[in-house]
Design a protein around this motif. Structure first.
Motif, PDB file in Angstrom:
ATOM      1  N   GLU A 219       0.498  -0.876   0.062  1.00 25.31           N
ATOM      2  CA  GLU A 219       0.230   0.082   0.063  1.00 25.31           C
ATOM      3  C   GLU A 219       0.937   1.426   0.050  1.00 25.31           C
ATOM      4  O   GLU A 219       1.828   1.825   0.995  1.00 25.31           O
ATOM      5  CB  GLU A 219      -0.814  -0.171   1.308  1.00 25.31           C
ATOM      6  CG  GLU A 219      -2.663  -0.602   1.342  1.00 25.31           C
ATOM      7  CD  GLU A 219      -3.493  -1.191   2.139  1.00 25.31           C
ATOM      8  OE1 GLU A 219      -3.348  -0.560   2.684  1.00 25.31           O
ATOM      9  OE2 GLU A 219      -2.611  -2.101   2.834  1.00 25.31           O
ATOM     10  N   ILE A 220       1.288   1.410  -1.128  1.00 28.42           N
ATOM     11  CA  ILE A 220       2.061   3.341  -1.855  1.00 28.42           C
ATOM     12  C   ILE A 220       0.878   4.470  -1.996  1.00 28.42           C
ATOM     13  O   ILE A 220       0.025   4.222  -2.149  1.00 28.42           O
ATOM     14  CB  ILE A 220       2.505   3.120  -2.944  1.00 28.42           C
ATOM     15  CG1 ILE A 220       3.764   1.691  -2.366  1.00 28.42           C
ATOM     16  CG2 ILE A 220       3.889   3.525  -2.710  1.00 28.42           C
ATOM     17  CD1 ILE A 220       4.377   1.632  -1.450  1.00 28.42           C
ATOM     18  N   GLU A 221       0.995   5.464  -0.874  1.00 26.06           N
ATOM     19  CA  GLU A 221       0.776   7.021  -1.454  1.00 26.06           C
ATOM     20  C   GLU A 221       1.539   7.803  -1.216  1.00 26.06           C
ATOM     21  O   GLU A 221       2.903   8.075  -1.373  1.00 26.06           O
ATOM     22  CB  GLU A 221      -0.142   6.634   0.594  1.00 26.06           C
ATOM     23  CG  GLU A 221      -0.858   5.842   1.098  1.00 26.06           C
ATOM     24  CD  GLU A 221      -1.168   6.195   1.843  1.00 26.06           C
ATOM     25  OE1 GLU A 221      -2.710   5.640   2.463  1.00 26.06           O
ATOM     26  OE2 GLU A 221      -1.262   7.126   3.045  1.00 26.06           O
ATOM     27  N   ALA A 235       7.184   9.027  -1.698  1.00 25.75           N
ATOM     28  CA  ALA A 235       6.430   8.114  -1.315  1.00 25.75           C
ATOM     29  C   ALA A 235       6.326   7.591   0.091  1.00 25.75           C
ATOM     30  O   ALA A 235       7.244   7.704   0.839  1.00 25.75           O
ATOM     31  CB  ALA A 235       6.438   6.867  -2.791  1.00 25.75           C
ATOM     32  N   GLY A 236       5.145   7.161   0.403  1.00 19.47           N
ATOM     33  CA  GLY A 236       5.057   6.251   1.665  1.00 19.47           C
ATOM     34  C   GLY A 236       4.427   5.255   1.244  1.00 19.47           C
ATOM     35  O   GLY A 236       4.141   4.865   0.198  1.00 19.47           O
ATOM     36  N   LEU A 258       4.582   3.124   9.364  1.00 12.49           N
ATOM     37  CA  LEU A 258       4.251   4.001   8.000  1.00 12.49           C
ATOM     38  C   LEU A 258       5.601   4.079   7.544  1.00 12.49           C
ATOM     39  O   LEU A 258       6.946   4.672   8.012  1.00 12.49           O
ATOM     40  CB  LEU A 258       3.693   5.861   8.730  1.00 12.49           C
ATOM     41  CG  LEU A 258       2.597   5.595   8.799  1.00 12.49           C
ATOM     42  CD1 LEU A 258       1.727   7.364   9.313  1.00 12.49           C
ATOM     43  CD2 LEU A 258       1.552   5.166   8.093  1.00 12.49           C
ATOM     44  N   ILE A 259       5.918   3.892   6.265  1.00 12.52           N
ATOM     45  CA  ILE A 259       7.293   4.395   5.880  1.00 12.52           C
ATOM     46  C   ILE A 259       7.584   4.920   5.086  1.00 12.52           C
ATOM     47  O   ILE A 259       6.901   5.098   4.212  1.00 12.52           O
ATOM     48  CB  ILE A 259       7.722   2.303   5.375  1.00 12.52           C
ATOM     49  CG1 ILE A 259       8.205   1.909   7.055  1.00 12.52           C
ATOM     50  CG2 ILE A 259       9.758   2.311   4.965  1.00 12.52           C
ATOM     51  CD1 ILE A 259       7.607   0.165   5.995  1.00 12.52           C
ATOM     52  N   ILE A 260       8.107   6.408   5.082  1.00 12.15           N
ATOM     53  CA  ILE A 260       8.539   7.453   4.301  1.00 12.15           C
ATOM     54  C   ILE A 260      10.278   7.675   4.766  1.00 12.15           C
ATOM     55  O   ILE A 260      10.434   8.077   6.111  1.00 12.15           O
ATOM     56  CB  ILE A 260       7.420   8.674   4.642  1.00 12.15           C
ATOM     57  CG1 ILE A 260       6.183   7.970   5.954  1.00 12.15           C
ATOM     58  CG2 ILE A 260       7.747   9.693   4.468  1.00 12.15           C
ATOM     59  CD1 ILE A 260       5.143   9.141   5.923  1.00 12.15           C
ATOM     60  N   PRO A 261      10.554   7.772   3.524  1.00 14.48           N
ATOM     61  CA  PRO A 261      10.139   7.504   2.609  1.00 14.48           C
ATOM     62  C   PRO A 261      10.431   5.866   2.149  1.00 14.48           C
ATOM     63  O   PRO A 261      10.810   5.351   2.219  1.00 14.48           O
ATOM     64  CB  PRO A 261      11.377   8.693   1.262  1.00 14.48           C
ATOM     65  CG  PRO A 261      12.194   8.369   1.891  1.00 14.48           C
ATOM     66  CD  PRO A 261      12.189   8.433   3.767  1.00 14.48           C
ATOM     67  N   LYS A 323       6.425  16.677   4.997  1.00 19.22           N
ATOM     68  CA  LYS A 323       7.547  17.021   5.238  1.00 19.22           C
ATOM     69  C   LYS A 323       8.960  16.493   4.852  1.00 19.22           C
ATOM     70  O   LYS A 323      10.218  17.161   5.396  1.00 19.22           O
ATOM     71  CB  LYS A 323       7.530  16.875   7.279  1.00 19.22           C
ATOM     72  CG  LYS A 323       8.384  16.757   8.149  1.00 19.22           C
ATOM     73  CD  LYS A 323       7.978  16.142   9.708  1.00 19.22           C
ATOM     74  CE  LYS A 323       9.871  16.338  10.450  1.00 19.22           C
ATOM     75  NZ  LYS A 323       8.571  16.261  11.348  1.00 19.22           N
ATOM     76  N   HIS A 324       8.508  14.752   5.045  1.00 19.81           N
ATOM     77  CA  HIS A 324       9.708  14.921   4.332  1.00 19.81           C
ATOM     78  C   HIS A 324      10.078  14.852   2.800  1.00 19.81           C
ATOM     79  O   HIS A 324      11.767  14.688   2.561  1.00 19.81           O
ATOM     80  CB  HIS A 324       9.723  12.514   4.592  1.00 19.81           C
ATOM     81  CG  HIS A 324       9.693  12.379   5.148  1.00 19.81           C
ATOM     82  ND1 HIS A 324       9.445  12.368   6.761  1.00 19.81           N
ATOM     83  CD2 HIS A 324      10.750  11.372   6.149  1.00 19.81           C
ATOM     84  CE1 HIS A 324       9.039  11.265   7.382  1.00 19.81           C
ATOM     85  NE2 HIS A 324      10.249  11.086   7.284  1.00 19.81           N
TER      86      HIS A 324
END
Length: 354
Positions: A219-221, A235-236, A258-261, A323-324
């Protein structure tokens, strides 16, 4: 000159509490040297209650539910603010029906008031998952298989509805209210018994439901920001510890990562960005959306949905993505106000007489 910013929050929606948390966060981030904050609370029964100008952050959302405040009619937004010329900008911090679905946006258009975020068409189409997916299909945007029902057709022949899902979609599948966000009323189904229970659950929240094919995918956002020339964030990725990212995982358990990026290569990111912007333009969006994707192990991309008023606390995915990318939370809010003003100015140039 400070910007007189009117915040609308709460709302007659199952996402009322989410909206209160958003309002609390935005108030805490606004620069009081740049903004005068004028709050209006909308109760769960639809009453509009005007609070006094805020002089700083609030510690609890209960402070934003003005039991002693002044009840107003929505068209009172056009009245002067404490002797001034009125609000410079309306910021609808409303999630779900009666706020994110074009209803409030339509009222603001009729009153010719500038506001933050998506307009009537994008808001209403983005809220109704069936209409959104139909428009995406017309635009050639890749999606998983889906079908939909209204309550009356299901009630007239439940067995036919279940068979249609099993023949067209199969298991696993997801059953969702067509017009809600925040994962309210969503169920994952792997059997007929679960499907029947899921229909019952989803129809509690809407007269229309959508059933989508389940896929094994990441699931990428991406966050999208802008008006006619939108830009994308990094992308997160959402990694739920449960079967899927449900309401409890979002707002109660914190039971997700939540993995960002996100770990995506340049080629995949370019494809995601292209589909996100095409989706933004297909709904004629403005201001902001969060674009949600499924990405399979073999590299196929499916657009899941766009959210026209995504979760907006500092710990929500949309602000974290920006933010990232280099835009912090206060700057993101200020940018959205600028975009709202830009769109409103453009609309004032439209001729309405021959």
């Amino acid at each position: 000159m400070k910007t007189k910013l009117c915040l609308l929050y709460g709302g007659k929606s199952a996402e009322h509490q989410v909206s209160l948390q958003t309002a609390k966060a935005v108030i805490g981030a606004l620069d009081l040297n740049k903004f005068d904050i004028h709050p209006i609370f909308i109760s769960t029964d639809g009453a509009w209650i005007k609070g006094s100008q805020l002089e700083g952050p609030v510690s609890d959302v209960k402070e934003l539910q003005f039991s002693e405040g002044e009840a107003i009619a929505p068209n009172a937004l056009t009245a002067s603010v404490e002797g001034s010329d009125g609000y410079d900008m309306i910021f609808p911090l409303l999630h779900g029906p009666n706020g994110e679905d074009g209803t409030v946006q339509g009222m603001l258009e009729l009153l010719n008031l500038p506001y933050v975020g998506n307009g009537v068409l994008a808001s209403s189409a983005g809220m109704d998952k069936v209409i959104m997916k139909n428009l995406f299909a017309q635009a050639g945007i890749p999606q998983v298989g889906y079908t939909w029902f209204i309550r009356s057709s299901w009630e007239s022949d439940r067995e036919a509805a279940y068979k249609q899902v099993e023949e067209e979609i199969g298991y696993p599948c997801f059953v969702k209210p067509a017009n809600l966000g925040s994962s309210v009323g969503i169920s994952k189904c792997t059997s007929r018994d679960e499907l029947e229970a899921a229909f019952e659950e989803a129809f509690q929240f809407d007269r229309k439901i959508i059933i989508e094919e389940g896929v094994i995918a990441r699931e990428i956002e991406l966050g999208v920001l802008g008006n006619d020339h939108p830009e994308c964030s990094v992308a997160g990725e959402i990694v739920p510890k449960k079967d899927f990212y449900d309401y409890k995982a979002k707002y109660e358990d914190g039971d997700t990562a939540l993995i960002i990026p996100a770990e995506v290569d340049e080629e995949l990111y370019a494809r995601l960005k292209d589909i996100a912007i095409r989706s933004f333009k297909a709904l004629d969006c403005s201001g902001l959306v969060r674009a949600d994707f499924f990405v399979t192990k073999d590299g196929r991309i499916f657009m899941n949905e766009v959210n026209t008023m995504p979760g907006f606390t500092p710990f929500s995915m949309f602000p974290l993505l920006w933010k990232h990318t280099g835009i912090d939370y206060p700057s993101l809010i200020a940018k959205l106000v600028e975009l709202g003003a830009e769109r409103h100015k453009e609309k004032q140039s439209i001729k309405y007489t021959m």
